[in-house]
Design an enzyme around this catalytic site. Structure first.
Site, mmCIF file in Angstrom:
data_model
loop_
_atom_site.group_PDB
_atom_site.id
_atom_site.type_symbol
_atom_site.label_atom_id
_atom_site.label_comp_id
_atom_site.label_asym_id
_atom_site.label_seq_id
_atom_site.Cartn_x
_atom_site.Cartn_y
_atom_site.Cartn_z
ATOM 1 N N CYS A 228 0.831 -1.212 0.000
ATOM 2 C CA CYS A 228 0.000 0.000 0.000
ATOM 3 C C CYS A 228 0.869 1.267 0.000
ATOM 4 O O CYS A 228 1.595 1.521 0.970
ATOM 5 C CB CYS A 228 -0.908 -0.065 1.230
ATOM 6 S SG CYS A 228 -1.697 1.478 1.688
ATOM 7 N N CYS B 210 0.140 3.783 2.803
ATOM 8 C CA CYS B 210 0.612 3.221 4.081
ATOM 9 C C CYS B 210 2.099 3.527 4.267
ATOM 10 O O CYS B 210 2.538 3.908 5.362
ATOM 11 C CB CYS B 210 0.405 1.712 4.115
ATOM 12 S SG CYS B 210 -1.309 1.168 3.986
#
Length: 124
Positions: A32, A35
């Site tokens: 991600c 993230c």
């Protein structure tokens, strides 16, 4: 030294929730992008605000600890959730922060840091 608690099992997460008054949890995935972007800031918040037994910052990899991610119905990464005395709670009106909303996350961390410090100082 990192103050982040990397959760590796549902039991470990359960123990953290039961032993720490407030827990901020980052549900993330290795693949991600957002993230990865917010991770250094989250680690900095953990270093600044963590207080043993009062405030912890946890990371749960949704691909490695799927039962925990499923329990909290995580569908977007990152998702930040807040817990008090083992129960999910809203902070600043948000039960969860979806995505890399730095301002909301910073505000929540500051508020929980203040509350945890007050509880610790009061001996609660």
């Amino acid at each position: 030294m990192s103050k982040l608690v990397h959760i590796t099992s549902p039991d470990e997460f359960s123990k953290l929730l039961s032993s720490t008054m407030y827990v901020v949890t980052d549900f993330y995935a290795d693949w991600c992008g957002p993230c990865k972007q917010i991770a250094p800031l989250y680690e900095q918040m953990a270093s600044t605000f963590s207080i043993p037994n009062y405030l912890a910052f946890a990371k749960v990899n949704v691909d490695h600890v799927q039962p925990v991610a499923q329990q909290y119905r995580i569908t977007a990464m990152p998702t930040f959730m807040f817990f008090k005395s083992g129960k999910q709670v809203a902070v600043n009106g948000s039960a969860a922060i979806l995505g890399g909303d730095v301002r909301s996350l910073q505000g929540a961390a500051e508020k929980l840091g203040r509350l945890a410090k007050e509880k610790r100082d009061a001996g609660v």
